[in-house]
Design an enzyme around this catalytic site. Structure first.
Site, mmCIF file in Angstrom:
data_model
loop_
_atom_site.group_PDB
_atom_site.id
_atom_site.type_symbol
_atom_site.label_atom_id
_atom_site.label_comp_id
_atom_site.label_asym_id
_atom_site.label_seq_id
_atom_site.Cartn_x
_atom_site.Cartn_y
_atom_site.Cartn_z
ATOM 1 C CD GLU A 92 -3.143 -0.685 1.799
ATOM 2 O OE1 GLU A 92 -3.556 0.415 1.882
ATOM 3 O OE2 GLU A 92 -3.777 -1.876 2.013
ATOM 4 C CB CYS A 122 1.752 7.497 3.430
ATOM 5 S SG CYS A 122 2.147 6.483 4.812
ATOM 6 C CB CYS A 129 4.240 -4.716 10.560
ATOM 7 S SG CYS A 129 5.359 -3.673 11.666
ATOM 8 C CB CYS A 133 1.612 -1.751 17.479
ATOM 9 S SG CYS A 133 3.157 -1.101 17.500
ATOM 10 C CB CYS A 136 -1.257 -1.036 13.974
ATOM 11 S SG CYS A 136 -0.591 -1.102 12.324
ATOM 12 C CB CYS A 354 -2.267 6.658 11.169
ATOM 13 S SG CYS A 354 -1.553 8.145 10.313
HETATM 14 N N1 SAH Z 1 6.057 0.858 11.382
HETATM 15 C C1 SAH Z 1 6.090 2.553 12.034
HETATM 16 C C2 SAH Z 1 5.749 3.248 10.737
HETATM 17 C C3 SAH Z 1 4.267 3.002 10.421
HETATM 18 S S1 SAH Z 1 2.874 3.494 11.398
HETATM 19 C C4 SAH Z 1 5.870 3.007 13.309
HETATM 20 O O1 SAH Z 1 5.067 2.328 13.948
HETATM 21 O O2 SAH Z 1 6.231 3.860 13.429
HETATM 22 C C5 SAH Z 1 2.731 5.101 11.352
HETATM 23 C C6 SAH Z 1 2.067 5.795 12.667
HETATM 24 O O3 SAH Z 1 0.803 5.271 12.736
HETATM 25 C C7 SAH Z 1 2.793 5.055 13.922
HETATM 26 O O4 SAH Z 1 3.149 6.231 14.591
HETATM 27 C C8 SAH Z 1 1.555 4.203 14.628
HETATM 28 O O5 SAH Z 1 1.867 4.495 15.829
HETATM 29 C C9 SAH Z 1 0.392 5.009 13.870
HETATM 30 N N2 SAH Z 1 -0.702 4.029 14.097
HETATM 31 C C10 SAH Z 1 -0.860 2.636 13.836
HETATM 32 N N3 SAH Z 1 -2.059 2.317 13.867
HETATM 33 C C11 SAH Z 1 -2.893 3.275 14.003
HETATM 34 C C12 SAH Z 1 -4.382 3.539 14.158
HETATM 35 N N4 SAH Z 1 -5.073 2.616 14.201
HETATM 36 N N5 SAH Z 1 -4.763 4.909 14.225
HETATM 37 C C13 SAH Z 1 -3.887 5.926 14.469
HETATM 38 N N6 SAH Z 1 -2.551 5.628 14.309
HETATM 39 C C14 SAH Z 1 -2.104 4.497 14.150
HETATM 40 FE FE1 SF4 Z 2 4.037 -2.232 12.589
HETATM 41 FE FE2 SF4 Z 2 1.846 -1.073 12.965
HETATM 42 FE FE3 SF4 Z 2 3.370 -1.157 14.891
HETATM 43 FE FE4 SF4 Z 2 4.061 0.467 12.973
HETATM 44 S S1 SF4 Z 2 2.309 0.790 14.506
HETATM 45 S S2 SF4 Z 2 5.474 -1.013 14.046
HETATM 46 S S3 SF4 Z 2 3.148 -0.771 11.312
HETATM 47 S S4 SF4 Z 2 2.557 -2.942 13.887
#
Ligand code: SAH
Ligand code: SF4
Length: 368
Positions: A92, A122, A129, A133, A136, A354
């Site tokens: 994506e 982006c 991944c 988290c 996410c 995000c």
């Molecule tokens: N993996 C890297 C970069 C991609 S995620 C990282 O985690 O930093 C980019 C941002 O989106 C991160 O700060 C993450 O905390 C945030 N993010 C992930 N899932 C989200 C969600 N459901 N709503 C809002 N932000 C989210």
């Molecule tokens: Fe991976 Fe999503 Fe965590 Fe970023 S926020 S490190 S993409 S699991």
């Protein structure tokens, strides 16, 4: 199917390919110019190379092999989400005209008068991944594979081509905040950055990479002579909460991450961004904000904060924060002198915001 991809090789790599065919070095430069600046995606369209040479390359199994846009979804706010073909899979990439994801955080109305003055792309670094988290959606895919340098830089070139961007006229920022953890694919990620800087022509300060806090990656990044800006996904006020939302915190605590960031020699006026996802009741309360202030003060880093209201996803049991809680959180930080922006959600209706990137093929938005 294309065989070996030329796209993704730097001038040294292309020079080696040309040398293998008994060709001079300037042919490599012509090839780089065509693929990275003119965005030509087929060998037989690279007319600066003699026809016989193009044929020879094809016979040897070479092709440009740049990733192509397979599907696209357009949001009511102007955001476009693409599924980009990389081998048998897709990844994506998101286009945000007048995006507010830029490091300076200033925003504007999307697609003003049907056009755009500024855009943010982006970019993804992995398929899926491994970091897991809890909030996410990308995490739900698990880790599928690393993207190559060509597949990372190719997302950018494919999107620039789609919008006929003229880099000398249009302002484009890149954020490595798509699917995946860039610092768990460090070498390919940095090779892509070098291609984008040296061959495509996007300056490093126009790029921001976000990491969930992979300490060895941050330490290597600190040593890079030229590097993008850095964003850290802090997302919690202390280790206990952070561990519950980001299991990676058990490996590298907030203190470990801040110490690693402290090894970076920040340039004049450069700031490090801390991203902070607001989860209702979990991370969005004023006492959490006060803790963040203490944490950042103690770190003495040139910090700024990007607040992100959590974007919902199927099967994830958090709730988005209330608007007033978002504003109150920001007010605490601002009151303590911490520069703080609220990131406007982009393309939520097409799963482009995000944490929503999961190669969803449906989208409430209009197919572009
Ligand atoms: N993996 C890297 C970069 C991609 S995620 C990282 O985690 O930093 C980019 C941002 O989106 C991160 O700060 C993450 O905390 C945030 N993010 C992930 N899932 C989200 C969600 N459901 N709503 C809002 N932000 C989210
Ligand atoms: Fe991976 Fe999503 Fe965590 Fe970023 S926020 S490190 S993409 S699991």
């Amino acid at each position: 199917m294309p065989g070996k991809a030329l796209f993704g090789l730097d001038v040294a790599g292309l020079t080696a390919v040309m040398a293998g065919l008994g060709q001079k070095g300037y042919r490599a430069k012509q090839l780089a110019q065509a693929m990275y600046r003119e965005r030509v995606s087929a060998l037989d369209e690279i007319t600066t190379l003699p026809v016989e040479l193009r044929q020879r390359l094809t016979e040897e199994g070479w092709a440009v092999g740049r990733p192509q846009i397979a599907e696209s979804f357009k949001s009511v706010d102007g955001t476009e989400r693409y599924l980009i073909q990389v081998g048998a899979q897709t990844v994506e990439t998101v286009w945000m005209p007048e995006g507010d994801e830029s490091p300076d955080g200033d925003d504007g109305d999307a697609a003003e008068l049907g056009g755009w003055k500024r855009a943010t792309i982006c970019v993804s670094s992995q398929i899926g991944c491994a970091v897991n988290c809890q909030f996410c959606l990308t995490a739900k895919l698990g880790m599928q594979r690393n993207l190559t340098a060509g597949e990372i830089a190719g997302q950018v070139v494919a999107v620039l081509e789609r919008h006929k961007v003229e880099l000398n006229k249009n302002r484009v920022n890149l954020v490595f905040m798509g699917m995946g953890e860039p610092f768990l694919n460090y070498d390919n990620f940095m090779s892509a950055v070098r291609l984008l800087m040296n061959e495509v022509g996007i300056a490093a300060p126009r790029m921001t990479v976000s990491t969930s806090g992979i300490v060895p990656g941050i330490l290597r990044f600190a040593q890079e002579p030229v590097r993008p800006r850095l964003a850290i996904s802090l997302n919690a006020p202390n280790d206990a909460v952070r561990e519950s939302v980001m299991p990676i915190n058990r490996k590298w605590s907030i203190g470990d991450v801040l110490d690693a960031v402290g090894t970076i020699a920040f340039k004049n006026r450069e700031k490090i961004t801390f991203e902070y996802v607001l989860l209702q009741g979990v991370t969005d309360q004023p006492e959490h904000a006060a803790e963040v202030v203490r944490l950042l003060r103690k770190s003495k880093l040139p910090a700024m904060v990007n607040l992100i209201a959590w974007n919902p996803g199927p099967g994830i049991a958090y709730a988005s924060p209330k608007n007033e809680d978002v504003l109150r959180f920001q007010a605490v930080l601002l009151g303590a002198g911490v520069q703080t922006y609220i990131r406007r959600p982009r393309g939520r209706d097409i799963y482009a915001a995000c944490g929503q990137l999961k190669r969803t093929t449906a989208g409430a938005g209009v197919e572009a």
